[in-house]
Design a protein around this motif. Sequence first.
Motif, PDB file in Angstrom:
ATOM      1  N   ASP A   1      34.365  37.901  43.996  1.00 44.90           N
ATOM      2  CA  ASP A   1      35.774  37.538  43.792  1.00 44.90           C
ATOM      3  C   ASP A   1      35.981  36.852  42.445  1.00 44.90           C
ATOM      4  O   ASP A   1      37.006  36.214  42.226  1.00 44.90           O
ATOM      5  CB  ASP A   1      36.243  36.576  44.914  1.00 44.90           C
ATOM      6  CG  ASP A   1      36.511  37.345  46.199  1.00 44.90           C
ATOM      7  OD1 ASP A   1      36.782  38.549  46.121  1.00 44.90           O
ATOM      8  OD2 ASP A   1      36.426  36.738  47.284  1.00 44.90           O
TER       9      ASP A   1
ATOM     10  N   GLY B   1      42.124  45.164  41.700  1.00 41.79           N
ATOM     11  CA  GLY B   1      41.614  43.832  42.025  1.00 41.79           C
ATOM     12  C   GLY B   1      41.582  42.861  40.867  1.00 41.79           C
ATOM     13  O   GLY B   1      41.005  41.789  40.977  1.00 41.79           O
TER      14      GLY B   1
ATOM     15  N   ASP C   1      43.020  39.980  38.333  1.00 40.16           N
ATOM     16  CA  ASP C   1      43.877  38.819  38.591  1.00 40.16           C
ATOM     17  C   ASP C   1      45.033  38.740  37.612  1.00 40.16           C
ATOM     18  O   ASP C   1      46.055  38.121  37.889  1.00 40.16           O
ATOM     19  CB  ASP C   1      43.040  37.527  38.483  1.00 40.16           C
ATOM     20  CG  ASP C   1      41.980  37.475  39.569  1.00 40.16           C
ATOM     21  OD1 ASP C   1      42.253  36.897  40.621  1.00 40.16           O
ATOM     22  OD2 ASP C   1      40.896  38.039  39.383  1.00 40.16           O
TER      23      ASP C   1
ATOM     24  N   LYS D   1      45.121  39.962  49.226  1.00 42.62           N
ATOM     25  CA  LYS D   1      44.027  40.748  48.657  1.00 42.62           C
ATOM     26  C   LYS D   1      43.768  41.945  49.575  1.00 42.62           C
ATOM     27  O   LYS D   1      43.552  41.770  50.769  1.00 42.62           O
ATOM     28  CB  LYS D   1      42.756  39.902  48.521  1.00 42.62           C
ATOM     29  CG  LYS D   1      41.605  40.713  47.959  1.00 42.62           C
ATOM     30  CD  LYS D   1      40.343  39.901  47.764  1.00 42.62           C
ATOM     31  CE  LYS D   1      39.218  40.841  47.333  1.00 42.62           C
ATOM     32  NZ  LYS D   1      37.956  40.152  47.141  1.00 42.62           N
TER      33      LYS D   1
ATOM     34  N   ARG E   1      34.615  44.092  42.376  1.00 38.73           N
ATOM     35  CA  ARG E   1      35.315  43.620  43.578  1.00 38.73           C
ATOM     36  C   ARG E   1      34.563  43.946  44.872  1.00 38.73           C
ATOM     37  O   ARG E   1      34.833  43.367  45.907  1.00 38.73           O
ATOM     38  CB  ARG E   1      36.730  44.210  43.645  1.00 38.73           C
ATOM     39  CG  ARG E   1      37.722  43.468  42.779  1.00 38.73           C
ATOM     40  CD  ARG E   1      37.978  42.048  43.318  1.00 38.73           C
ATOM     41  NE  ARG E   1      38.661  41.217  42.344  1.00 38.73           N
ATOM     42  CZ  ARG E   1      38.078  40.354  41.553  1.00 38.73           C
ATOM     43  NH1 ARG E   1      36.778  40.156  41.613  1.00 38.73           N
ATOM     44  NH2 ARG E   1      38.789  39.619  40.712  1.00 38.73           N
TER      45      ARG E   1
ATOM     46  N   ASN F   1      42.065  35.150  52.321  1.00 39.86           N
ATOM     47  CA  ASN F   1      42.258  35.792  51.011  1.00 39.86           C
ATOM     48  C   ASN F   1      43.595  36.531  51.004  1.00 39.86           C
ATOM     49  O   ASN F   1      43.633  37.759  50.881  1.00 39.86           O
ATOM     50  CB  ASN F   1      41.108  36.757  50.723  1.00 39.86           C
ATOM     51  CG  ASN F   1      39.774  36.047  50.682  1.00 39.86           C
ATOM     52  OD1 ASN F   1      39.405  35.463  49.673  1.00 39.86           O
ATOM     53  ND2 ASN F   1      39.046  36.081  51.789  1.00 39.86           N
TER      54      ASN F   1
ATOM     55  N   TYR G   1      45.569  44.155  54.252  1.00 34.41           N
ATOM     56  CA  TYR G   1      45.689  42.824  53.663  1.00 34.41           C
ATOM     57  C   TYR G   1      46.525  41.924  54.564  1.00 34.41           C
ATOM     58  O   TYR G   1      47.292  42.403  55.404  1.00 34.41           O
ATOM     59  CB  TYR G   1      46.306  42.883  52.252  1.00 34.41           C
ATOM     60  CG  TYR G   1      47.755  43.333  52.205  1.00 34.41           C
ATOM     61  CD1 TYR G   1      48.801  42.402  52.111  1.00 34.41           C
ATOM     62  CD2 TYR G   1      48.090  44.689  52.239  1.00 34.41           C
ATOM     63  CE1 TYR G   1      50.123  42.814  52.066  1.00 34.41           C
ATOM     64  CE2 TYR G   1      49.403  45.099  52.199  1.00 34.41           C
ATOM     65  CZ  TYR G   1      50.422  44.163  52.111  1.00 34.41           C
ATOM     66  OH  TYR G   1      51.748  44.562  52.074  1.00 34.41           O
TER      67      TYR G   1
END
Length: 230
Positions: A74, A96, A98, A174, A70, A171, A227
């Motif tokens: 991405d 990080g 998904d 994130k 990360r 983003n 974030y």
Amino acid sequence: MGKKRILVVDDEKLIVKGIRFSLEQDDMEVDCAYDGEEALSYAKNNEYDLVLLDVMLPKLDGFQVCQAIREFSDMPIVMLTAKSEDMDKILGLEYGADDYITKPFNILEVKARIKAIMRRTARRVENAQTSKMLVKGNLRMDCESRRIFIGESEINLTAKEFDVLELLAMNPNKVYSRENLLDIVWGVDYPGDARTVDVHIRRLREKIEKNPSEPKFVHTKWGVGYYFQG
């Protein structure tokens, strides 16, 4: 488009062999790694459409690998965990990842999850390429002309304030550490420290938030970073 490229990381060679065979049947290109250091080396030297990453690995564990990836990419990461404790899963996502899949798994479920994430990623890239205007509540951000509006009022941001906001807003949800933001926005050779980021975030909030101490847009993840609320 070309073939989709996947990195499969697990120290159990039979599992890797089974996943590799199944993905290659779907015309995907598969690289395999059997420990954390090897996985990181592959990820640094290649661009993958997805990384399938086991948590329990020799040398570096899956969370360490995920966190390290990360810092420079991405690329989508799906964690494989033999433990069903929620903490492991949450931890994986905090680093990080998904998505996660619990072992033992059905290979069809793995393939379905991989395809769903790759579709989602492709859409996100497409949207980012076609849309230069970002709208969130009463905030409008025109990335092409580098102008930002709250309601009808234009807000004057410095170049670095705009860069920070653009990175976070593009983003959403994130979390970026202060060190990440410093490297990406200011560059790795910037001599300043992470407090530079805190100062810019504070000024940014003073300009775009109605109540800077209770932000709607740029949030703090305590102990981790910042974030943008998507």
